[in-house]
Design a protein around this motif. Structure first.
Motif, short mmCIF file in Angstrom:
data_model
loop_
_atom_site.label_atom_id
_atom_site.label_comp_id
_atom_site.label_asym_id
_atom_site.label_seq_id
_atom_site.Cartn_x
_atom_site.Cartn_y
_atom_site.Cartn_z
N TYR A 1 30.25 -41.44 2.32
CA TYR A 1 30.89 -40.14 2.56
C TYR A 1 29.85 -39.01 2.55
O TYR A 1 30.00 -37.99 3.25
CB TYR A 1 31.97 -39.88 1.51
CG TYR A 1 33.31 -40.50 1.87
CD1 TYR A 1 33.95 -40.15 3.05
CD2 TYR A 1 33.91 -41.42 1.01
CE1 TYR A 1 35.19 -40.73 3.37
CE2 TYR A 1 35.13 -41.99 1.33
CZ TYR A 1 35.77 -41.65 2.50
OH TYR A 1 36.99 -42.21 2.84
N LEU A 2 28.80 -39.18 1.78
CA LEU A 2 27.72 -38.19 1.82
C LEU A 2 27.05 -38.17 3.19
O LEU A 2 26.66 -37.11 3.70
CB LEU A 2 26.69 -38.48 0.72
CG LEU A 2 27.11 -38.16 -0.71
CD1 LEU A 2 26.06 -38.67 -1.69
CD2 LEU A 2 27.32 -36.66 -0.89
N VAL A 3 26.92 -39.35 3.79
CA VAL A 3 26.29 -39.44 5.10
C VAL A 3 27.10 -38.69 6.15
O VAL A 3 26.56 -38.03 7.04
CB VAL A 3 26.10 -40.92 5.51
CG1 VAL A 3 25.58 -41.02 6.96
CG2 VAL A 3 25.15 -41.61 4.56
N VAL A 4 28.45 -38.77 6.05
CA VAL A 4 29.31 -38.11 7.05
C VAL A 4 29.70 -36.71 6.60
O VAL A 4 30.66 -36.13 7.11
CB VAL A 4 30.57 -38.96 7.34
CG1 VAL A 4 30.19 -40.29 7.93
CG2 VAL A 4 31.40 -39.14 6.08
N GLU A 5 28.96 -36.16 5.62
CA GLU A 5 29.15 -34.79 5.15
C GLU A 5 30.57 -34.55 4.61
O GLU A 5 31.22 -33.55 4.91
CB GLU A 5 28.85 -33.80 6.30
CG GLU A 5 27.44 -33.85 6.82
CD GLU A 5 26.42 -33.45 5.75
OE1 GLU A 5 26.80 -32.73 4.81
OE2 GLU A 5 25.24 -33.86 5.85
N ARG A 6 31.03 -35.49 3.79
CA ARG A 6 32.31 -35.32 3.12
C ARG A 6 32.07 -35.40 1.60
O ARG A 6 32.48 -36.34 0.93
CB ARG A 6 33.30 -36.41 3.55
CG ARG A 6 33.83 -36.27 4.96
CD ARG A 6 34.76 -35.07 5.11
NE ARG A 6 35.83 -35.06 4.12
CZ ARG A 6 36.98 -35.74 4.25
NH1 ARG A 6 37.18 -36.47 5.33
NH2 ARG A 6 37.90 -35.65 3.33
N PRO A 7 31.40 -34.39 1.02
CA PRO A 7 31.08 -34.46 -0.41
C PRO A 7 32.33 -34.47 -1.30
O PRO A 7 32.30 -35.02 -2.40
CB PRO A 7 30.24 -33.21 -0.64
CG PRO A 7 30.60 -32.27 0.47
CD PRO A 7 30.88 -33.15 1.65
N ASP A 8 33.43 -33.86 -0.82
CA ASP A 8 34.65 -33.87 -1.63
C ASP A 8 35.16 -35.30 -1.83
O ASP A 8 35.55 -35.70 -2.92
CB ASP A 8 35.72 -33.00 -0.98
CG ASP A 8 35.98 -33.39 0.47
OD1 ASP A 8 35.08 -33.93 1.13
OD2 ASP A 8 37.12 -33.15 0.94
N ARG A 9 35.16 -36.10 -0.73
CA ARG A 9 35.59 -37.50 -0.84
C ARG A 9 34.57 -38.31 -1.62
O ARG A 9 34.92 -39.24 -2.34
CB ARG A 9 35.78 -38.11 0.56
CG ARG A 9 36.91 -37.50 1.36
CD ARG A 9 38.28 -37.80 0.72
NE ARG A 9 38.57 -39.22 0.81
CZ ARG A 9 38.84 -39.98 -0.24
NH1 ARG A 9 38.85 -39.46 -1.46
NH2 ARG A 9 39.10 -41.26 -0.10
N ALA A 10 33.30 -37.94 -1.48
CA ALA A 10 32.26 -38.65 -2.25
C ALA A 10 32.48 -38.47 -3.75
O ALA A 10 32.32 -39.40 -4.54
CB ALA A 10 30.88 -38.15 -1.85
N VAL A 11 32.86 -37.24 -4.15
CA VAL A 11 33.14 -36.99 -5.56
C VAL A 11 34.27 -37.87 -6.05
O VAL A 11 34.21 -38.51 -7.12
CB VAL A 11 33.48 -35.50 -5.80
CG1 VAL A 11 34.07 -35.29 -7.19
CG2 VAL A 11 32.24 -34.64 -5.63
N ASP A 12 35.35 -37.95 -5.25
CA ASP A 12 36.51 -38.77 -5.65
C ASP A 12 36.10 -40.23 -5.86
O ASP A 12 36.45 -40.86 -6.87
CB ASP A 12 37.61 -38.69 -4.59
CG ASP A 12 38.22 -37.30 -4.50
OD1 ASP A 12 38.08 -36.52 -5.47
OD2 ASP A 12 38.85 -37.00 -3.46
N CYS A 13 35.38 -40.77 -4.89
CA CYS A 13 34.99 -42.18 -4.98
C CYS A 13 34.02 -42.43 -6.14
O CYS A 13 34.13 -43.43 -6.85
CB CYS A 13 34.36 -42.64 -3.65
SG CYS A 13 35.55 -42.71 -2.29
N ALA A 14 33.06 -41.52 -6.33
CA ALA A 14 32.11 -41.69 -7.43
C ALA A 14 32.82 -41.63 -8.78
O ALA A 14 32.52 -42.41 -9.70
CB ALA A 14 31.02 -40.63 -7.34
#
Length: 967
Positions: A862-875
């Motif tokens: 998700y960081l690669v596709v510039e979706r940091p909000d979803r990256a936070v959720d998954c992390a």
């Protein structure tokens, strides 16, 4: 008796009062010193006698100085002139002792007042050879006074009232002829000649069978006078109005009773029901040593005020070779109630009806202790709603209609500690609380066992609690340690074992052979070599008599001490060897079934001959659920096989291999490592090189799951050499895969790729189409990390095609690998799609650690596709899983991803905190990822630190997936 000055009591707990106020007289040993002086009745007691009384044959080196300390403390609380030194000993002068007062009142013929001084068991709360001897002596003195009082009652015309008490006493002391004679005379003078004759008949039979003697001439003469109706026997009879007898037959309550509050509250509530429309019955069951009788007597004393018409008590001797017959008990009860009936002539149905009639308008409590079964109890039940029955048995008396069933288990930790503190003394337990807890665990929380070890400590003040704990550490000696006086855990268990028939005794022994903590019904059937219906009958029968526990439907286990006892019983040596082998075979068959469902189309690797049919499963979820339920049993079985000479060691390795494939070893790797280490040691000792090579591959993979690369390389190298020597090419390829994983984690990528290529070639030559895609996926990850993207994608896609061809189902491990390769290839949307599918598969397989790793990879993508909000959720989701699953490497990587996502969301302070925590995780294990995190922190801006492919750098190259493990 005056409340002024000193006053002492030993006819119950040892206590002292000064000027009416009770004084604290110290530890159990100090109270024992006071008791010895009181029993001397003013005479001097030598130092040696005191030492022997307190410490028996095990005095500490400091015994003499400790004794002087006790004397000094007694003087300080009782008065300096109370304990005087005389020669090489001491004497207690002054004060009034209840024992002396009792003897004085008895000499004056004031027997009732003398007996009223008793407050339960004499010298209560103390143990040891001296105490047991003196307690017996004091009980004998009390009985002598009681006989004199009863003689007085009978001679003065109170014979009718005396019958109930005499009946109870004759039941407790059947060989005491004076009591039998008094009961015969009381019955005769009450116009109950037949019953008087019956008492003599019973006494004569008992003396002949138990002692091999005839009744005394005095008792025989009384019998002759009764059968000839000698008029002189009634000369002292005084006509008195009929008085309803109120039997009070409860034994003394335990002075140090503790715990069981939940059971007491429930049973008191049920048995107090004063307006009940039906008879109230509580049936208390449990294994030997659980404290059923002690609890029942304590409860009965609590309830006694609610049943003013009396309390009947009988030990039904249900665990003996000859339990009391209902006819015998009814005859005794009827005599206690003043009913004219002959136990020798009446039919059971007539006696039972007469008994119910006698209780029809009374509120009485009937305690039926140690019942053999419900059939023995049923004729002894009153018919009146105002009465209550409390029955105890090792058997679950489900045949008692309307009874409240209470299954008494072991004490909880707090109850057990409280009991130990009451017997040993709170200061000693408080000073060694951890050792006391360990000792309680060794006792299995069994009340009898705790009381025994506590009693041994109480009479050995020089012993530490830790010493007693250490003596209990060896299971082979444990039952021998659990013995004091006439109390012994082994003897208590033997009473139940001796009641079993041959078939159930054999089942009891066989089921204990396995080291598994519990057994399913199917596993028990395998151990017993029976079909499931036969095995269920055997197991449930053992549960019914409290020789086995059933914590949930279809599962069985032993109490720890009962299992040790079962293993100590003689058993056929062939059965001892065959039972664990049958269990191993059952687990092999079951785990093979799970493996087939979770890996469709894949043959079981290295499958040996399977003799027993395993369980069948409705679907993959049911199969995985079975494997989870049996995990502890499987590991215990494998460990036991490793420790058993001549056992099927290679089969045990195969079982552990399959289990580690279908279960989540990453969540608790230490358990698997301990088990496989036992296999490696056994294989090396026996020279079974094939089994050792296979087991070393397993251990190496477990170690790689925890990122112990150096240790994994050691196992891989040994496994490689052993498998080459044995010509075992499959294990050789597996060892290469292990070595490649390990060197790759150390970033020796070229060497790892070469090893993977060789392993893949071997698997292809063996036509092993299950392991080939695993090797391809591993190699694809390393190729991608080296920038060889096209080769990496080709290898990953080939791995996917093979797995689909094998079983038409998704292999989540291969899917996981290919998703990471696609992300590195600049195809993040495809990677996310595969990761989502992978997560779903891991959820269905209940692989929590692997699900957490997949969430980590989703966050990175998700960081690669510039979706940091979803990256936070998954992390965050990954970290939540890791908080329970405990994989530090995945946790560290998730913290890195979270830190990068938070930085992009404008939260630099929190982002830096995440990276610092990740650095601590990696540095603690000296992992190379620590250097990657240091780079991020040094850069100061973690939002957009590119790697060579233009994607945000995640701190480390994609990791390899082990043959049976993921990060």
């Amino acid at each position: 008796m005056s409340d002024h000055g000193l006053r002492f009591s030993i006819l119950g707990p040892v206590r002292a009062w000064r000027d009416g106020d009770e004084v604290e007289i110290g530890s159990p040993q100090q109270r024992l010193v006071l008791a010895v002086l009181l029993l001397a009745e003013g005479r001097a007691v030598g130092q040696e006698h005191l030492l022997d009384a307190v410490w028996a044959d095990d005095p500490p080196r400091t015994a003499v100085s400790t004794l002087r300390t006790y004397i000094s403390r007694l003087r300080s609380v009782l008065g300096a002139k109370t304990v005087v030194s005389i020669g090489n000993g001491y004497a207690l002068v002054g004060g009034a002792c209840d024992l002396v007062t009792m003897e004085k009142l008895s000499r004056e013929g004031r027997y009732g007042e003398a007996l009223a001084l008793w407050r339960g068991e004499p010298l209560a709360g103390m143990e040891g050879p001296y105490v047991w001897s003196q307690r017996t002596n004091l009980e004998e003195r009390r009985l002598a006074v009681l006989e004199r009082r009863l003689t007085q009652d009978v001679e003065e015309g109170r014979h009718t009232e005396a019958i109930a008490e005499l009946t109870a006493l004759c039941g407790e002391h059947p060989a005491r002829e004076r009591l039998s004679g008094l009961l015969m005379l009381a019955l005769y003078r009450s116009g109950r000649q037949a019953e008087a004759i019956g008492v003599f008949t019973d006494t004569r039979k008992l003396l002949a069978e138990e002692l091999g003697i005839d009744p005394s001439p005095e008792l025989a003469e009384l019998y002759q006078r009764i059968i000839t109706a000698d008029p002189a026997l009634g000369a002292n009879q005084v006509a008195k109005p009929a008085v309803r007898q109120v039997p009070r037959q409860l034994p003394a309550d335990a002075a140090d009773f503790t715990g069981r509050e939940a059971e007491i509250e429930a049973m008191v509530g049920a048995l107090r029901s004063g307006n009940a429309s039906a008879l109230m019955i509580s049936a208390l069951s449990g294994a030997g040593g659980m404290g059923k009788t002690t609890l029942a007597v304590h409860l009965a004393h609590r309830l006694a005020p609610h049943y003013p018409d009396g309390q009947l008590f009988v030990n039904l001797q249900g665990t003996s070779a000859r339990p009391l017959s209902p006819e015998t008990v009814l005859g005794s009860f009827l005599r206690s109630l003043g009913v004219d009936a002959s136990a020798d002539s009446a039919e059971l149905s007539e006696q039972s009806a007469l008994y119910r009639s006698a209780l029809a308008d009374r509120r009485m409590l009937v305690v039926l202790d140690n019942a053999a079964n419900a059939a023995q109890v049923r004729p002894l039940l009153p018919g009146a709603a105002g009465c209550a029955v409390l029955a105890t048995s090792r058997v679950k008396m489900v045949g008692l209609s309307g009874a409240r069933q209470v299954d008494l288990g072991v004490m909880d930790h707090d109850e057990a500690m409280a009991l130990m503190a009451k017997v040993v003394g709170e200061p000693r337990v408080a000073a060694e609380r951890e050792a006391a807890g360990d000792l309680i665990e060794a006792c299995g929380h069994l009340p009898l066992a705790i009381r025994i070890v506590a009693s041994r400590l109480a009479v050995r003040p020089a012993w530490s609690v830790a010493r007693m704990r250490d003596r209990m550490a060896d299971e082979r000696r444990r039952l021998a340690e659990l013995r004091v006086g006439d109390l012994a855990v082994e003897a208590t268990f033997a009473l139940g074992y001796d009641q079993l028939d041959a078939a159930h005794a054999s089942a009891f022994r066989l089921l204990a052979i396995s080291d598994t903590p519990d057994l399913s019904l199917a596993a028990a059937a395998a151990v017993l070599d029976l079909d499931e219906s036969e095995a269920e009958e055997a197991c449930e029968a053992l549960v019914d008599v409290s020789m086995l526990e059933s914590p949930s439907p279809g599962r069985y286990r032993y109490h720890d001490l009962l299992k040790i006892f079962a293993r100590s019983r003689p058993a056929d040596e062939e059965e001892r060897r065959a039972a664990p082998a049958r269990l191993l075979d059952f687990y092999l068959a079951g785990m093979a079934g799970v493996f087939h469902l979770t890996n469709p189309g894949v043959p079981v690797r290295d499958s040996g001959e399977v003799i027993r049919t395993g369980p069948s499963f409705a679907d993959r979820e049911a199969a995985v659920g079975w494997a989870e339920d049996e995990e502890r049993g499987v590991l215990s079985c494998v460990h036991q096989v490793a420790q058993t000479p001549g056992s099927a060691l290679l089969d045990a390795v195969r079982l552990l291999d399959m289990a580690s494939d279908v279960l989540e070893t990453d969540a608790a790797p230490e358990r698997y490592e301990r088990t496989v280490e036992a296999l490696i040691e056994a294989a090396a000792a026996r020279g079974e090189r094939g089994a050792e090579a296979h087991a070393r591959c397993l251990r190496g993979e477990f170690r790689m799951g925890r990122r112990f690369a150096e240790a994994a390389i050691e196992d891989g190298a040994v496994a490689r050499d052993l498998s080459l020597a044995e010509g075992d090419r499959a294990t050789y390829a597996r060892s290469l895969n292990l070595l490649a994983m390990a060197v790759s984690s150390q970033r020796s990528k070229t060497e790892a790729i070469a090893m993977y290529r060789e392993a893949i070639e071997v698997w292809r030559s063996l036509d092993d189409r299950w392991l080939e895609p695993m090797g391809l996926g591993n190699m694809a990850l390393v190729l991608a990390s080296e920038g060889k993207i096209d080769e990496a994608v080709e290898a990953a896609e080939r791995a996917n095609r093979i797995t689909h061809e094998l079983g038409g189902m998704v292999d989540p491990d291969v899917m996981y690998q290919s998703a990471i390769v696609l992300r590195e290839a600049g195809r993040p949307e495809e990677a996310l799609s595969r990761l989502l599918e992978t997560r779903g598969e891991y959820q269905r397989l209940k692989q929590r650690v692997r699900e957490g790793a997949t969430l980590l990879r989703m966050a990175e993508t998700y960081l690669v596709v510039e979706r940091p909000d979803r990256a936070v959720d998954c992390a965050e989701d990954s970290l939540a899983i890791m908080a329970k699953a405990g994989d530090e490497w995945v946790r560290g990587k998730a913290l890195v991803a979270l830190g990068q996502a938070l930085a992009r969301l404008g939260q630099p302070a929190r982002a830096e905190a995440c990276l610092v925590e990740a650095l601590e995780v990696f540095a603690r294990r000296n992992l190379p990822e620590a250097d990657d995190v240091r780079v991020l922190l040094k850069a100061g801006d973690v939002r957009n630190l590119p790697n060579r492919d233009g994607a945000p750098h995640q701190g480390a190259e994609p990791e390899d997936v082990g043959q049976l493990a993921l990060p």
